[in-house]
Design an enzyme around this catalytic site. Structure first.
Site, PDB file in Angstrom:
ATOM      1  N   LYS A  90      -6.257   6.160  12.071  1.00 52.20           N
ATOM      2  CA  LYS A  90      -6.455   7.189  11.042  1.00 52.20           C
ATOM      3  C   LYS A  90      -7.785   7.896  11.217  1.00 52.20           C
ATOM      4  O   LYS A  90      -7.869   9.130  11.130  1.00 52.20           O
ATOM      5  CB  LYS A  90      -6.367   6.547   9.652  1.00 52.20           C
ATOM      6  CG  LYS A  90      -4.982   6.026   9.307  1.00 52.20           C
ATOM      7  CD  LYS A  90      -5.002   5.137   8.083  1.00 52.20           C
ATOM      8  CE  LYS A  90      -3.615   4.546   7.816  1.00 52.20           C
ATOM      9  NZ  LYS A  90      -3.612   3.586   6.694  1.00 52.20           N
TER      10      LYS A  90
ATOM     11  N   GLN B 193      -7.616   0.444   2.661  1.00 57.57           N
ATOM     12  CA  GLN B 193      -6.547  -0.093   3.504  1.00 57.57           C
ATOM     13  C   GLN B 193      -5.998  -1.390   2.916  1.00 57.57           C
ATOM     14  O   GLN B 193      -6.744  -2.328   2.634  1.00 57.57           O
ATOM     15  CB  GLN B 193      -7.075  -0.346   4.923  1.00 57.57           C
ATOM     16  CG  GLN B 193      -6.029  -0.863   5.887  1.00 57.57           C
ATOM     17  CD  GLN B 193      -4.950   0.162   6.187  1.00 57.57           C
ATOM     18  OE1 GLN B 193      -5.218   1.336   6.336  1.00 57.57           O
ATOM     19  NE2 GLN B 193      -3.713  -0.303   6.302  1.00 57.57           N
TER      20      GLN B 193
ATOM     21  N   ASP C  52      -3.787   8.435  -0.452  1.00 50.45           N
ATOM     22  CA  ASP C  52      -2.658   7.549  -0.166  1.00 50.45           C
ATOM     23  C   ASP C  52      -1.496   7.802  -1.120  1.00 50.45           C
ATOM     24  O   ASP C  52      -0.392   7.328  -0.898  1.00 50.45           O
ATOM     25  CB  ASP C  52      -3.102   6.083  -0.270  1.00 50.45           C
ATOM     26  CG  ASP C  52      -2.771   5.277   0.978  1.00 50.45           C
ATOM     27  OD1 ASP C  52      -2.207   5.850   1.925  1.00 50.45           O
ATOM     28  OD2 ASP C  52      -3.082   4.072   0.998  1.00 50.45           O
TER      29      ASP C  52
END
Length: 284
Positions: free
Chosen positions: A48, A92, A115
């Site tokens: 990412k 994460q 997200d």
């Protein structure tokens, strides 16, 4: 059979984002937070961060030890929320067992929730309002559109009920006028349910779960899962989805694994980062 490859669609998203970035008087900033050294998380975060920088975004990864307390992580998230120079925040998952995922999601500023997983983002999606949307489902929808596959009027079966994939994808499919069924581990007569699907999405995380007898002839099959089933002679992981290879003989279109949905998840994360920046800061 049509192969629903992710990289061409992801590249189309990146080209759109490059054009958008050229019009901005600032560089959007993504902040990724990782707790611990879980190998999969390390790999995902590296990917990412690298892709964000390749696109031209500002990106930084904050790494905390495995033993970090929930309170310490939430304090860090609060600092990121308050920093006007940060447009997107991604923590994460999974986090270590002492840190509750829900507590983290509730702490992230929804305006920076790239997200798309905070309660506010999920609520806005289900309410039909503008939102930062969960990346994997958004990537699936973008992929279907790219390949000219419309869910409108079709029967869609999603074998997953998670907050990450199944639930937000159901909302997106409903928005596109599909008829949606969510199947899961307690669904009886699973094959009867999946055989109804004109579009079948599977995210079970079990290699070989979907066999040809579970697929309606001519169905579009989106295989979200990436399952590691060993190593090849070169020592590399062998990755497969939920579908057996024979499903390709029944489906009219199928995502490859790897190279299907995965690239789209990263692309939509960066799409959300630019979108969040524009919503917060505006354009020229």
């Amino acid at each position: 059979m049509l192969e629903l490859a992710g990289p061409p669609v992801a590249e189309a998203v990146y080209e759109e984002l490059k054009a958008e970035l050229a019009r901005l008087p600032y560089v959007p900033h993504l902040r990724v937070v990782r707790v611990g050294e879980d190998p999969a998380s390390v790999s995902y975060v590296r990917l990412k961060d690298r892709q964000a920088k390749k696109l031209g975004l500002s990106s930084q990864v904050d790494v905390f030890p495995e033993a970090t307390s929930e309170a310490a992580l939430l304090e860090h998230v609060a600092r990121l929320n308050a920093d006007d120079g940060i447009d997107g925040i991604l923590v994460q998952f999974p986090t270590p067992k002492q840190i509750r995922q829900q507590a983290v999601l509730e702490a992230i500023d929804p305006a920076k929730d790239v997200d798309g997983l905070t309660p506010v983002s999920a609520g806005r999606l289900w309410g039909g309002q503008e939102a930062l949307e969960s990346c994997t489902p958004a990537g699936i929808m973008r992929m279907l559109k790219h390949y000219g596959i419309s869910p409108a009027g079709k029967e869609v079966v999603i074998v997953n009920r998670s907050n990450l994939v199944g639930k937000p994808l159901a909302a997106m499919m409903l928005r596109e006028n599909a008829t949606v069924t969510i199947a899961h581990s307690r669904t009886p007569h699973m094959a009867e349910v999946t055989r109804r699907a004109e579009i079948l999405v599977t995210a079970v995380g079990r290699a070989g779960f979907v066999t040809p007898d579970m697929v309606r002839p001519g169905a579009v099959v989106v295989d979200v899962s990436v399952n590691r089933v060993g190593r090849n002679e070169q020592g590399r992981d062998v990755l497969v989805g939920d579908c057996t290879p024979e499903v390709a003989q029944v489906a009219s279109a199928l995502t490859p694994v790897p190279g299907g949905v995965g690239p789209m998840t990263v692309a939509m994360l960066l799409f959300n980062t630019v979108k969040a920046a524009v919503r917060r800061r505006g354009t020229l």
